[in-house]
Design a protein around this motif. Structure first.
Motif, PDB file in Angstrom:
ATOM      1  N   UNK A 169      -9.876  25.873 -21.497  1.00  0.00           N
ATOM      2  CA  UNK A 169      -8.506  26.506 -21.344  1.00  0.00           C
ATOM      3  C   UNK A 169      -7.610  26.316 -22.324  1.00  0.00           C
ATOM      4  N   UNK A 170      -7.934  25.222 -23.186  1.00  0.00           N
ATOM      5  CA  UNK A 170      -7.081  24.988 -24.520  1.00  0.00           C
ATOM      6  C   UNK A 170      -7.332  26.187 -25.440  1.00  0.00           C
ATOM      7  N   UNK A 171      -8.708  26.581 -25.542  1.00  0.00           N
ATOM      8  CA  UNK A 171      -9.303  27.386 -26.598  1.00  0.00           C
ATOM      9  C   UNK A 171      -8.576  28.892 -26.015  1.00  0.00           C
ATOM     10  N   UNK A 172      -8.753  29.020 -24.857  1.00  0.00           N
ATOM     11  CA  UNK A 172      -8.099  30.381 -24.137  1.00  0.00           C
ATOM     12  C   UNK A 172      -6.448  30.427 -24.550  1.00  0.00           C
ATOM     13  N   UNK A 173      -5.830  29.188 -24.733  1.00  0.00           N
ATOM     14  CA  UNK A 173      -4.391  29.257 -24.760  1.00  0.00           C
ATOM     15  C   UNK A 173      -4.123  29.550 -26.280  1.00  0.00           C
ATOM     16  N   UNK A 174      -5.007  28.891 -26.984  1.00  0.00           N
ATOM     17  CA  UNK A 174      -4.779  28.973 -28.572  1.00  0.00           C
ATOM     18  C   UNK A 174      -4.913  30.347 -29.135  1.00  0.00           C
ATOM     19  N   UNK A 175      -6.016  30.786 -28.273  1.00  0.00           N
ATOM     20  CA  UNK A 175      -6.486  32.384 -28.950  1.00  0.00           C
ATOM     21  C   UNK A 175      -5.223  33.144 -28.744  1.00  0.00           C
ATOM     22  N   UNK A 176      -4.700  32.982 -27.590  1.00  0.00           N
ATOM     23  CA  UNK A 176      -3.621  33.694 -27.229  1.00  0.00           C
ATOM     24  C   UNK A 176      -2.345  33.563 -27.840  1.00  0.00           C
ATOM     25  N   UNK A 177      -2.104  32.257 -28.321  1.00  0.00           N
ATOM     26  CA  UNK A 177      -1.081  32.137 -29.188  1.00  0.00           C
ATOM     27  C   UNK A 177      -1.346  32.615 -30.668  1.00  0.00           C
ATOM     28  N   UNK A 178      -2.433  32.586 -31.053  1.00  0.00           N
ATOM     29  CA  UNK A 178      -2.817  33.137 -32.548  1.00  0.00           C
ATOM     30  C   UNK A 178      -2.408  34.540 -32.371  1.00  0.00           C
ATOM     31  N   UNK A 179      -2.656  35.167 -31.434  1.00  0.00           N
ATOM     32  CA  UNK A 179      -2.404  36.781 -31.388  1.00  0.00           C
ATOM     33  C   UNK A 179      -0.780  37.055 -31.037  1.00  0.00           C
ATOM     34  N   UNK A 180      -0.270  36.070 -30.633  1.00  0.00           N
ATOM     35  CA  UNK A 180       1.270  36.203 -30.427  1.00  0.00           C
ATOM     36  C   UNK A 180       2.034  35.746 -31.311  1.00  0.00           C
ATOM     37  N   UNK A 181       2.955  34.745 -31.050  1.00  0.00           N
ATOM     38  CA  UNK A 181       3.818  34.184 -31.830  1.00  0.00           C
ATOM     39  C   UNK A 181       3.531  33.067 -32.763  1.00  0.00           C
ATOM     40  N   UNK A 182       2.206  32.545 -32.369  1.00  0.00           N
ATOM     41  CA  UNK A 182       1.526  31.302 -33.163  1.00  0.00           C
ATOM     42  C   UNK A 182       2.518  30.243 -33.128  1.00  0.00           C
ATOM     43  N   UNK A 183       2.635  29.980 -31.522  1.00  0.00           N
ATOM     44  CA  UNK A 183       3.384  28.691 -31.384  1.00  0.00           C
ATOM     45  C   UNK A 183       2.691  28.293 -29.727  1.00  0.00           C
ATOM     46  N   UNK A 184       2.554  27.130 -29.775  1.00  0.00           N
ATOM     47  CA  UNK A 184       2.001  26.645 -28.217  1.00  0.00           C
ATOM     48  C   UNK A 184       2.548  25.320 -27.949  1.00  0.00           C
ATOM     49  N   UNK A 185       2.609  25.148 -26.690  1.00  0.00           N
ATOM     50  CA  UNK A 185       3.309  23.957 -26.029  1.00  0.00           C
ATOM     51  C   UNK A 185       2.433  23.342 -24.875  1.00  0.00           C
ATOM     52  N   UNK A 186       2.240  22.354 -25.157  1.00  0.00           N
ATOM     53  CA  UNK A 186       1.288  21.713 -24.135  1.00  0.00           C
ATOM     54  C   UNK A 186       2.238  21.017 -23.081  1.00  0.00           C
ATOM     55  N   UNK A 187       1.831  21.054 -21.805  1.00  0.00           N
ATOM     56  CA  UNK A 187       2.838  20.446 -20.713  1.00  0.00           C
ATOM     57  C   UNK A 187       2.001  19.387 -19.928  1.00  0.00           C
ATOM     58  N   UNK A 188       2.574  18.175 -19.877  1.00  0.00           N
ATOM     59  CA  UNK A 188       1.697  17.050 -19.150  1.00  0.00           C
ATOM     60  C   UNK A 188       2.508  16.250 -18.490  1.00  0.00           C
TER      61      UNK A 188
END
Length: 363
Positions: A169-188
């Motif tokens: 799921x992290x790779x799915x999220x990073x690929x999406x962030x790479x195509x959007x605003x290049x910013x990712x937040x991890x919630x835990x």
């Protein structure tokens, strides 16, 4: 230019499902025609309360078998709490389908419309929710569930986090962030759930090393809920485990204007299902007042998924037309009552179709 033909399943579900799913079908058909794409073959399949009456189960095996041969499907909301026993206590239809097809990624955007009653103007984020394990007991075991009672006075639920599912799921999220605003937040919640969500945070951070162009931060779930309420417009892609993702996406949908505009797609590498983030709203079912936007935009997400999978530019154009048509209708003053308007479901659907057709006329 690739111009494939597709067969998509239609599962109306319960409550407002028989109103909002046909709205999505009509709007997708209009967008496909305007984009010059091949028409979709829609395959209606039984699901929900009506399927209990006709097939003896809310998710018949014949439906699952048919879905396997389709390119994707539209799933309407279900009202499983109203099903008779034993069905009420069993895995609900959407959970059954997700588990059967291994749909590990639940992608839930929250985007405000100009004039669309947003709490935070400019909200445009995507929550990427791990969909197969975590703290929802019905998704973290091969058979049965991870929730049980060793005595009438003790209830236990297992929360499972694995490296493999988290990395996926992290790779799915990073690929999406790479195509959007290049910013990712991890919630835990690694300050308390140190081993489980601690592992989730650690693995996401490890995956981040492969995406040096993406800026990464992380927040505890409780802090994240406060930040979303005031500063939702500062976030881009959010990745988290199952339960946190479910709660945050409902909150984000309301912040963007209404849960009625909150779309989602559930996917694996081989299958995808469009499903609005909201429920079946039985209190307004059959009154022609439901907001179909969430289901419509979920369908657009399915078109985008199919376009990427099949390198189909026309399908990608059709998805964009759906999104533009919805935005044009809302900003033009046509919206349902949850967004402050007075349009019925069918009136709003007609306005979106007209906006898409007007786009064809302008071209």
């Amino acid at each position: 230019m690739t111009n494939n033909s597709y067969r998509l399943g239609v599962l109306h579900g319960d409550g407002i499902g028989p109103e909002i799913v046909p709205a999505a079908v009509a709007i997708v058909d209009a967008a496909l025609a305007t984009a010059g794409a091949e028409p979709v073959e829609w395959v209606e399949l039984p699901l929900g309360a009506s399927a209990i009456e006709t097939h003896g189960a809310p998710t018949p095996q014949s439906t699952l078998d048919a879905l396997a041969g389709l390119d994707g499907w539209l799933l309407g909301p279900h009202d499983s709490v109203s099903y008779p026993e034993p069905f009420r206590s069993q895995l609900n239809p959407s959970g059954t389908i997700r588990k059967h097809f291994g749909l590990f990624a639940n992608i839930r955007p929250a985007k405000a419309f100009p004039g669309g009653n947003a709490v935070v103007d400019g909200t445009d984020l995507v929550i990427v929710r791990e969909n197969t394990e975590g703290f929802y007991a019905d998704r973290n075991t091969f058979a049965g569930t991870g929730e049980f009672m060793p005595s009438p006075d003790v209830a236990i639920a297992m929360g499972i986090i694995t490296r493999a599912a988290t990395e996926r799921i992290a790779r799915t999220a990073f690929e999406l962030a790479k195509a959007r605003g290049k910013k990712l937040t991890i919630v835990h919640k690694a300050n308390v759930l140190k081993l489980t969500t601690g592992l989730f945070r650690t693995v996401c951070r490890e995956v981040a090393a492969d995406y040096p162009d993406v800026t990464v931060d992380d927040f505890h779930i409780d802090a994240m809920t406060m930040k979303l309420v005031r500063k939702a417009d500062e976030f881009d892609v959010i990745v988290t485990e199952n339960m946190f993702g479910d709660i945050l996406s409902d909150l984000a949908g309301e912040i963007a204007g209404s849960l009625g505009i909150a779309p989602s797609v559930n996917s694996s590498e081989t299958h995808a299902m469009a499903q609005a983030a909201h429920g079946s709203a039985p209190d307004i079912a059959g009154r022609n007042v439901a907001n179909p936007i969430a289901m419509v935009l979920s369908s657009a997400m399915l078109l985008e998924w199919l376009a990427a999978k099949n390198d189909d530019a026309r399908l990608r154009d059709a998805a964009a037309l759906v999104e533009t048509g919805v935005t044009t209708a809302v900003t033009g003053g046509t919206s349902t009552r949850d967004l402050g308007g007075s349009a019925s479901t069918t009136e709003f659907t007609a306005a979106v179709v007209a906006a898409i057709s007007a786009g064809k006329d302008r071209s």
